[in-house]
Design an enzyme around this catalytic site. Structure first.
Site, PDB file in Angstrom:
ATOM      1  N   ASP A 249      57.578 -95.564  46.443  1.00  0.00           N
ATOM      2  CA  ASP A 249      56.193 -95.758  47.410  1.00  0.00           C
ATOM      3  C   ASP A 249      55.095 -95.223  46.504  1.00  0.00           C
ATOM      4  O   ASP A 249      55.333 -93.989  46.304  1.00  0.00           O
ATOM      5  CB  ASP A 249      56.667 -95.355  48.685  1.00  0.00           C
ATOM      6  CG  ASP A 249      55.331 -95.050  49.494  1.00  0.00           C
ATOM      7  OD1 ASP A 249      54.169 -95.413  49.049  1.00  0.00           O
ATOM      8  OD2 ASP A 249      55.628 -94.617  50.700  1.00  0.00           O
ATOM      9  N   LYS A 278      46.346 -97.511  49.727  1.00  0.00           N
ATOM     10  CA  LYS A 278      45.267 -96.507  49.403  1.00  0.00           C
ATOM     11  C   LYS A 278      44.062 -96.867  48.384  1.00  0.00           C
ATOM     12  O   LYS A 278      43.125 -97.525  48.536  1.00  0.00           O
ATOM     13  CB  LYS A 278      45.842 -95.068  49.185  1.00  0.00           C
ATOM     14  CG  LYS A 278      46.510 -94.619  50.482  1.00  0.00           C
ATOM     15  CD  LYS A 278      46.794 -93.019  50.334  1.00  0.00           C
ATOM     16  CE  LYS A 278      46.854 -92.707  51.741  1.00  0.00           C
ATOM     17  NZ  LYS A 278      48.360 -92.288  52.360  1.00  0.00           N
TER      18      LYS A 278
HETATM   19  C1  LIG Z   1      49.212 -92.978  53.042  1.00  0.00           C
HETATM   20  C2  LIG Z   1      50.652 -93.412  52.916  1.00  0.00           C
HETATM   21  C3  LIG Z   1      51.499 -94.224  53.494  1.00  0.00           C
HETATM   22  C4  LIG Z   1      50.913 -95.083  54.672  1.00  0.00           C
HETATM   23  O1  LIG Z   1      49.968 -95.753  54.363  1.00  0.00           O
HETATM   24  P1  LIG Z   1      48.622 -96.255  55.682  1.00  0.00           P
HETATM   25  O2  LIG Z   1      47.890 -97.082  54.914  1.00  0.00           O
HETATM   26  O3  LIG Z   1      48.343 -94.798  56.088  1.00  0.00           O
HETATM   27  O4  LIG Z   1      49.598 -96.738  56.664  1.00  0.00           O
HETATM   28  C5  LIG Z   1      52.784 -94.513  53.071  1.00  0.00           C
HETATM   29  N1  LIG Z   1      53.169 -93.816  51.852  1.00  0.00           N
HETATM   30  C6  LIG Z   1      52.632 -92.896  51.169  1.00  0.00           C
HETATM   31  C7  LIG Z   1      53.186 -92.340  49.978  1.00  0.00           C
HETATM   32  C8  LIG Z   1      51.291 -92.415  51.418  1.00  0.00           C
HETATM   33  O5  LIG Z   1      50.600 -91.706  50.869  1.00  0.00           O
END
Ligand SMILES: *Cc1c(COP(=O)(O)O)cnc(C)c1O
Length: 429
Positions: A249, A278
């Site tokens: 992730d 993001k």
């Molecule tokens: C922010 C984030 C998410 C979720 O993303 P959203 O766009 O808020 O749904 C998942 N994994 C990580 C590592 C994040 O920083």
């Protein structure tokens, strides 16, 4: 527009949810009138240096003319069209770029609407991969504590079980296998016992595990843990050895934030499935992507279903794709590596905080600076103080941290670091 009544704060308080807030006793919200480059402007006149890049996303700063142009031009020809049985240049151009800049084995792209959804898709890919091969028993995920993967249900189920919503949703969330959070820190020594313990968990559980999911190198919202690349290297080896897929992730770490374009490059490994989001659109629109290998994609497609079971309404949104392409171009035009190296240097200023009694430690990696304090901070109080200093910084728990836009000047970084120092020194928390 009259200045103070332009924004109806009473209406906001009465009717609008903000992230993780109460409808009875919400934290204060500050009305923003506009943004520009490294600044956020409040309706009340304050100009704030942004330390948060709007939660890791606004890497080029705000209102960048090239991003604005990409959105405007795309909006004039096509804002959106369904992606079922239709394709378009903005999606194709973006996916070409994504395949180009991510690790080489990743060749298939699924465009989704937010980070959490890209994690849901990654989990579906892993489950379907094993289903296709008749491995129906591989239905669990394995993950490290202190992780954060989003707020939808499958994503929640792999977030840190203590820090998050596991107890609240017990009985509803699927139960997965948690190993200890990586303990050897980035830049320190690797503790080999930790790797042995990790392998023991694989030995014990691999029969039922579809995938291991983790944020590479930086576990962000679960505690800003910067961990040793050798952990990630070992994880790749163990996943191969025990027939478990590796999902990385990189929603927060992607696009240069940790000093590598993708954080997995610190360990020279690549995942079977990668989530990004993001910063993907330079902080302008919501868009995420889940990438995988030819092997995983082929196996999924050979299964009974014959397809990957996901397809959001706004999949491949042309506006978001166009601005994401422009943002990736900018990353290279601006030489992100030099930008992040410069920010890393300027952020060393945060080390001043190490001598304060209130401070547990200071950690800096890439363009991320973290001051961990000994006691939970009063967010409303410290935020008011920061605003009075012309700064936008939003701590959580014991963590005061900054991950500013890459275009932030050294002087602006110093102002952010000084603000954190004086807030702690003057006990404004
Ligand atoms: C922010 C984030 C998410 C979720 O993303 P959203 O766009 O808020 O749904 C998942 N994994 C990580 C590592 C994040 O920083």
């Amino acid at each position: 527009m009259s200045k103070n009544n332009a924004v109806d704060l009473d209406f906001d308080k009465e009717h609008i949810w903000h992230p993780y807030t109460s409808m009875i006793d919400p934290l204060p919200v500050y009305p923003v009138s506009h943004t520009d480059a490294a600044h956020i402007y409040l309706e009340t006149g304050e100009q704030l240096i942004d330390g948060m890049a709007s939660w890791w996303s606004a890497i080029h700063g705000y209102n960048h003319p090239k991003l604005v142009k990409a959105i405007t031009e795309q909006a004039q020809s096509m804002s959106h069209v369904m992606f079922g049985s239709i394709t378009h240049a903005p999606a194709i151009n973006l996916c070409k770029k994504l395949i180009n800049i991510t690790p080489e084995p990743l060749q298939k792209v699924f465009l989704a609407d937010s980070g959490s959804v890209s994690v849901e898709v990654a989990i579906k890919m892993a489950l379907q991969f094993w289903m296709s091969q008749g491995a129906q028993h591989k239905t669990k995920l394995m993950t490290a504590r202190k992780g954060y993967h989003g707020d939808t249900f499958a994503a929640m189920s792999v977030c840190d079980p203590v820090n998050s919503m596991h107890s609240m949703y017990q009985g509803f969330l699927p139960e997965h296998i948690f190993v200890p959070a990586p303990a050897s820190s980035f830049g320190g020594n690797i503790n080999h016992d930790e790797l042995v313990e990790l392998e023991n968990s694989f030995k014990l559980h691999h029969h039922e595990v579809a995938a291991f999911i983790i944020e590479p190198i930086v576990q962000n919202a679960g505690g800003m843990n910067f961990y040793h690349p050798a952990y990630l290297k070992e994880l790749r080896i163990l996943c191969d050895k025990y027939n478990v897929l590796l999902i990385l992730d990189e929603i927060a770490t992607g696009f240069g934030r940790t000093g590598k374009l993708f954080a997995c490059e610190h360990a020279n490994i690549s995942p079977d499935i990668l989530c990004i989001g993001k910063a993907l659109t330079g902080g302008t629109m919501t868009l995420s992507a889940t990438l995988t290998t030819n092997h995983v994609a082929t196996e999924i497609s050979k299964g009974n279903a014959g397809v990957l079971m996901h397809g959001p309404t706004f999949m491949g949104n042309p506006l978001a794709c166009a601005v994401a392409s422009a943002s990736i171009d900018l990353l290279f035009e601006n030489n992100w590596e030099a930008q992040v190296t410069r920010l890393f240097g300027a952020m060393q200023h945060l080390r001043l905080c190490e001598k304060l009694d209130a401070v547990e430690n200071v950690r800096i990696l890439g363009a991320i600076g973290v001051v961990e304090v000994k006691h939970t901070v009063n967010v409303a109080k410290i935020q008011r103080y920061f605003i009075d200093q012309g700064l936008w910084i939003r701590p959580f728990g014991k963590l005061i941290y900054i991950m500013p836009p890459y275009i932030t000047s050294n002087q602006q970084i110093h102002a952010l670091c000084n603000g954190i120092y004086t807030a702690l020194e003057q006990q404004q928390y």
